[in-house]
Design a protein around this motif. Structure first.
Motif, short mmCIF file in Angstrom:
data_model
loop_
_atom_site.label_atom_id
_atom_site.label_comp_id
_atom_site.label_asym_id
_atom_site.label_seq_id
_atom_site.Cartn_x
_atom_site.Cartn_y
_atom_site.Cartn_z
N ASN A 74 0.93 -1.08 0.10
CA ASN A 74 0.03 0.09 0.16
C ASN A 74 0.97 1.17 0.12
OD1 ASN A 74 -2.34 -1.62 0.13
ND2 ASN A 74 -2.39 -1.59 2.31
N LEU A 75 0.66 2.21 -0.74
CA LEU A 75 1.46 3.33 -0.99
C LEU A 75 0.98 4.44 -0.09
CD1 LEU A 75 1.99 3.47 -4.92
CD2 LEU A 75 3.36 2.33 -3.35
N ALA A 81 1.59 10.31 -5.08
CA ALA A 81 1.87 11.51 -5.89
C ALA A 81 3.06 11.49 -6.67
CB ALA A 81 1.95 12.53 -4.77
N MET A 82 4.20 10.78 -6.11
CA MET A 82 5.29 10.40 -7.04
C MET A 82 4.88 9.60 -8.31
SD MET A 82 7.51 12.69 -5.66
CE MET A 82 8.92 12.02 -6.65
N SER A 83 4.14 8.57 -8.09
CA SER A 83 3.92 7.39 -8.86
C SER A 83 3.03 8.23 -9.99
CB SER A 83 3.19 6.44 -8.32
OG SER A 83 2.68 5.67 -9.25
N LEU A 89 4.96 12.14 -16.53
CA LEU A 89 6.13 12.35 -17.23
C LEU A 89 6.48 11.43 -18.45
CD1 LEU A 89 8.45 13.47 -14.37
CD2 LEU A 89 7.72 15.23 -16.07
N VAL A 90 6.17 10.33 -18.27
CA VAL A 90 6.39 9.06 -19.28
C VAL A 90 5.68 9.48 -20.38
CG1 VAL A 90 6.32 6.48 -19.68
CG2 VAL A 90 7.44 7.43 -17.62
#
Length: 131
Positions: A74-75, A81-83, A89-90
């Motif tokens: 679990n993040l 947010a970083m994910s 960006l990708v």
């Protein structure tokens, strides 16, 4: 006396070795399972990419580990947010690259058909591809 299932576990063995003798046998299987989860002693399983090794550089030894696999944790809010940022960006980089390749293809098609939008001006791309 038969060993309980949890007593065959490396985490449980290590825990009992560190406990005072009078407490070693006082835990139930349920309590031992809860302690295993709380202290993070879990089996990692196999990763699709699992590279481990050491490097000897200038008299020092360095180790490296590269593990790649599906994240089942679990993040936290920050990790989510970083994910999302990394995903955005990708996607942006992919769209930018695709757009640039698309424009290049249109320019080459225009040049191949002999269409001259700006008289006496050329980017030189057609000449580079038409060698």
């Amino acid at each position: 006396m038969a060993l309980r299932k949890s007593e065959q576990d490396a985490f449980v063995k290590g825990l009992k070795e560190r406990l005072p003798a009078e407490l070693r046998e006082s835990f139930t299987n349920q309590q031992l399972d809860a302690l295993r989860i709380a202290f993070g002693a879990r089996r990692w399983g196999k990763h699709p990419v699992d590279l481990r090794g050491t490097l000897d550089l200038l008299g020092w030894r360095y180790y490296y580990v590269l593990l790649i696999g599906r994240n089942r944790r679990n993040l936290t809010r920050r990790e989510r947010a970083m994910s999302r940022l990394a995903t955005a960006l990708v996607i942006f980089a992919f769209l930018l690259f695709s757009g640039m390749v698309g424009l290049l293809m249109l320019y080459l098609a225009k040049s191949a058909m002999g269409i001259d939008l700006l008289p006496n001006f050329s980017l030189g791309v057609w000449d580079w591809f038409n060698r």
